[in-house]
Write an enzyme that holds these catalytic residues in place. Structure first.
Site, PDB file in Angstrom:
ATOM      1  N   SER A 145       0.851  -1.183   0.000  1.00 21.19           N
ATOM      2  CA  SER A 145       0.000   0.000   0.000  1.00 21.19           C
ATOM      3  C   SER A 145       0.892   1.240   0.000  1.00 21.19           C
ATOM      4  O   SER A 145       2.045   1.197   0.427  1.00 21.19           O
ATOM      5  CB  SER A 145      -0.930  -0.003   1.210  1.00 21.19           C
ATOM      6  N   CYS A 146       0.341   2.321  -0.519  1.00 24.08           N
ATOM      7  CA  CYS A 146       1.099   3.572  -0.602  1.00 24.08           C
ATOM      8  C   CYS A 146       1.383   4.089   0.799  1.00 24.08           C
ATOM      9  O   CYS A 146       0.561   3.881   1.694  1.00 24.08           O
ATOM     10  CB  CYS A 146       0.325   4.605  -1.421  1.00 24.08           C
ATOM     11  N   PRO A 147       2.550   4.666   0.981  1.00 21.00           N
ATOM     12  CA  PRO A 147       3.467   5.169  -0.046  1.00 21.00           C
ATOM     13  C   PRO A 147       4.561   4.193  -0.467  1.00 21.00           C
ATOM     14  O   PRO A 147       5.446   4.553  -1.239  1.00 21.00           O
ATOM     15  CB  PRO A 147       4.093   6.387   0.623  1.00 21.00           C
ATOM     16  N   ASN A 168      -0.394   7.091  -8.185  1.00 17.18           N
ATOM     17  CA  ASN A 168       0.660   7.797  -7.448  1.00 17.18           C
ATOM     18  C   ASN A 168       2.018   7.664  -8.144  1.00 17.18           C
ATOM     19  O   ASN A 168       2.773   8.633  -8.229  1.00 17.18           O
ATOM     20  CB  ASN A 168       0.734   7.291  -6.006  1.00 17.18           C
TER      21      ASN A 168
END
Length: 71
Positions: A13-15, A44
């Site tokens: 998952s981001c980041p 992103n």
């Protein structure tokens, strides 16, 4: 023909996918292939690489997306 680095960010998952892309692109500024499995990471990473001036292509690989980034 140069060999392009490929990183796999699936399941992250981001980041984290963007941070992995940043680290890899510093080592391989000529280009990179990034495998993602969700739209958030794709969006992103796309934004990050476009800001750096990379040309991007997208290829569907089963349920995943391969982002090809080249200068």
């Amino acid at each position: 023909m140069s060999i392009v680095e490929k990183i796999d960010t699936r399941g992250m998952s981001c980041p984290q996918p963007v941070l992995m892309t940043k680290n890899a692109i510093e080592e391989h500024p000529e280009g990179l292939d990034i495998l993602v499995d969700n739209n958030t990471a794709k969006n992103n990473i796309t934004r990050f690489l476009k800001n750096l001036g990379y040309n991007l292509e997208y290829k569907q690989e089963s349920k995943d997306i391969l982002i090809e980034a080249r200068k």
